[in-house]
Write a protein that holds these residues in place. Structure first.
Motif, PDB file in Angstrom:
ATOM      1  N   ASP A  37       0.487  -1.412  -0.011  1.00 53.35           N
ATOM      2  CA  ASP A  37       0.543  -0.246   0.557  1.00 53.35           C
ATOM      3  C   ASP A  37       0.550   1.303   0.124  1.00 53.35           C
ATOM      4  OD1 ASP A  37      -3.175  -1.351  -0.111  1.00 53.35           O
ATOM      5  OD2 ASP A  37      -2.268  -2.067   2.506  1.00 53.35           O
ATOM      6  N   THR A  73      -0.646   3.134  -5.221  1.00 54.57           N
ATOM      7  CA  THR A  73       0.363   2.239  -4.316  1.00 54.57           C
ATOM      8  C   THR A  73       0.348   1.185  -5.389  1.00 54.57           C
ATOM      9  OG1 THR A  73      -1.971   0.992  -4.193  1.00 54.57           O
ATOM     10  CG2 THR A  73      -1.631   3.040  -2.731  1.00 54.57           C
ATOM     11  N   ARG A  75      -0.012  -1.868  -4.495  1.00 47.40           N
ATOM     12  CA  ARG A  75      -0.926  -2.882  -5.034  1.00 47.40           C
ATOM     13  C   ARG A  75      -2.005  -2.006  -6.648  1.00 47.40           C
ATOM     14  NH1 ARG A  75      -2.617  -6.050  -1.631  1.00 47.40           N
ATOM     15  NH2 ARG A  75      -2.243  -4.971   0.110  1.00 47.40           N
TER      16      ARG A  75
END
Length: 126
Positions: A37, A73, A75
């Motif tokens: 994150d 991020t 992710r």
């Protein structure tokens, strides 16, 4: 399955950092991310060149951060790569290959000053 070529990502990505992530998704290679994150700034090579030309031409008397106006991020980056490649990625553990973008805290820049001075780059979505 053939590996993705560097020209499929950007011929200017001489470090192959982005290519490493795309290839990992394509070949089911696990990469380790210390913090998924964490937000990261990105910049396309053409925008870097435009920034240098702008600085030389306009000769502003300030210091500027040049980068995408939004940060993703790690992710989110991997989710976007999954969408493009059409495969799911399996995240690795600490013993797997470390991501070249493997940061443990946010690493992005505020580009508001450059934008106010008249220079901006493309949004990451573009």
């Amino acid at each position: 399955m053939s590996l993705i070529q560097s020209s499929d990502v950007s011929h200017d990505d001489y470090t192959h950092r982005l290519l490493t992530h795309v290839t990992a998704v394509k070949i089911n290679q696990k990469l380790y991310f210390p913090k998924l994150d964490a937000k990261f700034s990105f910049l396309h090579a053409q925008d870097a060149a435009r920034a240098l030309a702008w600085l030389c031409k306009d000769k502003p008397k300030q210091v500027f951060n040049i980068g995408s106006p939004n940060a993703w991020t790690l992710r989110e980056l991997m989710n976007r790569i999954e969408q493009v490649v059409g495969k799911k990625f399996t995240y690795g553990g600490i013993d797997d290959t470390p991501s070249p973008f493997g940061i443990s805290e946010d690493f992005y820049m505020n580009v508001d000053r450059a934008k106010k001075a008249g220079f901006s780059v493309a949004e990451l979505e573009d």
